[in-house]
Write an enzyme that holds these catalytic residues in place. Structure first.
Site, mmCIF file in Angstrom:
data_model
loop_
_atom_site.group_PDB
_atom_site.id
_atom_site.type_symbol
_atom_site.label_atom_id
_atom_site.label_comp_id
_atom_site.label_asym_id
_atom_site.label_seq_id
_atom_site.Cartn_x
_atom_site.Cartn_y
_atom_site.Cartn_z
ATOM 1 N N TYR A 169 0.818 -1.217 0.000
ATOM 2 C CA TYR A 169 0.000 0.000 0.000
ATOM 3 C C TYR A 169 0.850 1.265 0.000
ATOM 4 O O TYR A 169 0.426 2.300 -0.519
ATOM 5 C CB TYR A 169 -0.991 -0.022 1.170
ATOM 6 C CG TYR A 169 -2.149 -0.942 0.866
ATOM 7 C CD1 TYR A 169 -3.186 -0.534 0.039
ATOM 8 C CD2 TYR A 169 -2.177 -2.242 1.362
ATOM 9 C CE1 TYR A 169 -4.227 -1.384 -0.285
ATOM 10 C CE2 TYR A 169 -3.216 -3.099 1.049
ATOM 11 C CZ TYR A 169 -4.234 -2.664 0.224
ATOM 12 O OH TYR A 169 -5.265 -3.522 -0.109
ATOM 13 N N ARG A 213 1.396 1.775 -3.629
ATOM 14 C CA ARG A 213 0.176 2.267 -4.270
ATOM 15 C C ARG A 213 -0.047 3.732 -3.931
ATOM 16 O O ARG A 213 -0.453 4.528 -4.755
ATOM 17 C CB ARG A 213 -1.040 1.460 -3.801
ATOM 18 C CG ARG A 213 -0.996 -0.031 -4.004
ATOM 19 C CD ARG A 213 -1.052 -0.487 -5.446
ATOM 20 N NE ARG A 213 0.197 -0.337 -6.147
ATOM 21 C CZ ARG A 213 1.304 -1.054 -5.913
ATOM 22 N NH1 ARG A 213 1.329 -1.955 -4.964
ATOM 23 N NH2 ARG A 213 2.394 -0.871 -6.629
ATOM 24 N N GLN A 253 -15.734 3.948 -5.833
ATOM 25 C CA GLN A 253 -15.162 2.671 -5.424
ATOM 26 C C GLN A 253 -13.641 2.764 -5.337
ATOM 27 O O GLN A 253 -12.989 1.819 -4.874
ATOM 28 C CB GLN A 253 -15.547 1.585 -6.430
ATOM 29 C CG GLN A 253 -17.039 1.322 -6.526
ATOM 30 C CD GLN A 253 -17.385 0.406 -7.688
ATOM 31 O OE1 GLN A 253 -17.734 0.859 -8.763
ATOM 32 N NE2 GLN A 253 -17.283 -0.890 -7.469
ATOM 33 N N ASP A 269 -8.205 6.251 -4.307
ATOM 34 C CA ASP A 269 -7.359 7.431 -4.503
ATOM 35 C C ASP A 269 -8.127 8.696 -4.119
ATOM 36 O O ASP A 269 -9.325 8.658 -3.827
ATOM 37 C CB ASP A 269 -6.881 7.508 -5.960
ATOM 38 C CG ASP A 269 -8.035 7.580 -6.949
ATOM 39 O OD1 ASP A 269 -8.752 8.602 -6.949
ATOM 40 O OD2 ASP A 269 -8.232 6.625 -7.729
ATOM 41 N N HIS A 327 -14.671 2.257 -0.390
ATOM 42 C CA HIS A 327 -13.617 1.302 -0.025
ATOM 43 C C HIS A 327 -12.442 1.953 0.692
ATOM 44 O O HIS A 327 -11.347 1.410 0.718
ATOM 45 C CB HIS A 327 -13.145 0.567 -1.288
ATOM 46 C CG HIS A 327 -14.236 -0.198 -1.956
ATOM 47 N ND1 HIS A 327 -14.345 -0.328 -3.327
ATOM 48 C CD2 HIS A 327 -15.299 -0.877 -1.437
ATOM 49 C CE1 HIS A 327 -15.421 -1.050 -3.616
ATOM 50 N NE2 HIS A 327 -16.006 -1.382 -2.490
ATOM 51 N N GLY A 379 -17.100 4.517 -15.492
ATOM 52 C CA GLY A 379 -15.912 3.677 -15.364
ATOM 53 C C GLY A 379 -16.033 2.512 -14.414
ATOM 54 O O GLY A 379 -15.047 2.113 -13.797
ATOM 55 N N SER A 385 -17.601 -1.545 -13.982
ATOM 56 C CA SER A 385 -18.207 -2.709 -14.628
ATOM 57 C C SER A 385 -19.337 -3.298 -13.795
ATOM 58 O O SER A 385 -19.963 -4.282 -14.199
ATOM 59 C CB SER A 385 -17.144 -3.787 -14.860
ATOM 60 O OG SER A 385 -16.614 -4.214 -13.612
#
Length: 227
Positions: A53, A56, A86, A89, A104, A170, A172
């Site tokens: 993380y 990230r 979701q 960032d 999240h 963006g 699915s």
């Protein structure tokens, strides 16, 4: 003032150079999700998870909001806008959006290993082993792992129920419970989806804009602002 609720997924951040959560081979940045994004992984090898993380977070801080993020912020000139994302960032915030609900979690904050409600801003990109919360437990990334509850889902559902306009960008709709949020949007509400590959949609009619976010979102925002 009409209320717009926007649900965003990995596709909008991908255009800022951030990889989607899981690649086609089932890996996330070369790691099995089970090894870096579950409570069990943290118990087995907290150092590995922390480093994952950290990397990230470094990538997120090096990225910039794109024109889709900025366009969504422009909607606030005329509408009451809530972004439900979701993504972990902070590109919506840096793009100018005032109300962002992170389903999240958000990678630029840490949380207590004992109490997830204790969260703290992280200075820079690195969260080190040995950094403790006020309860004396190790700090970890403030993200929701597989197998953990999604604490903001009820608030997100309430926002969707109050929408006058709903926009999906963006995503699915493959990750639950976030994918179920579309079911809380009132049937009569106009619904838009912006995605280069439109996923299967529920029975309600969506107005489809089959473009990547940086093309489709500014077009839709311009239309809504001129409406």
């Amino acid at each position: 003032m009409k209320k717009i609720v926007v649900l965003t997924g990995a596709g909008i951040s991908a255009e800022s150079g951030l990889k989607t959560f899981r690649d086609s081979d089932g890996l996330w940045e070369g790691y099995n999700v089970e090894d870096v994004a579950t409570p069990e992984a943290w118990q087995r090898n907290p150092k590995l998870v922390q480093e994952f993380y950290n990397q990230r977070r470094k990538t997120v801080l090096e990225a910039s909001p794109n024109v889709a993020h900025k366009a969504l912020a422009e909607l606030e000139q005329k509408y009451d806008v809530t972004i439900i994302t979701q993504n972990i960032d902070d590109l919506h915030e840096r793009g100018g959006s005032g109300k962002v609900l992170h389903l999240h979690g958000i990678i630029t904050r840490s949380q207590s290993d004992k109490n997830a409600n204790l969260t703290y801003p992280i200075k820079g990109w690195e969260l080190k082993m040995g950094e403790l919360c006020e309860l004396g437990s190790q700090l970890r990334a403030h993200v929701v792992w597989f197998g953990e509850a999604v604490p903001m889902i009820e608030e997100a559902a309430k926002e969707c129920m109050m929408a006058d306009i709903f926009i999906l960008v963006g995503s699915s709709l493959a990750v639950y419970p976030a994918a179920g949020l579309v079911n809380y949007v009132p049937r009569q509400v106009p619904k838009y989806i912006v995605d280069p590959k439109i996923p299967y949609m529920p029975s309600d009619k969506f107005i489809k804009i089959e473009e990547k976010a940086t093309v489709g979102v500014p077009l839709l925002v311009s239309e809504l602002l001129n409406d």
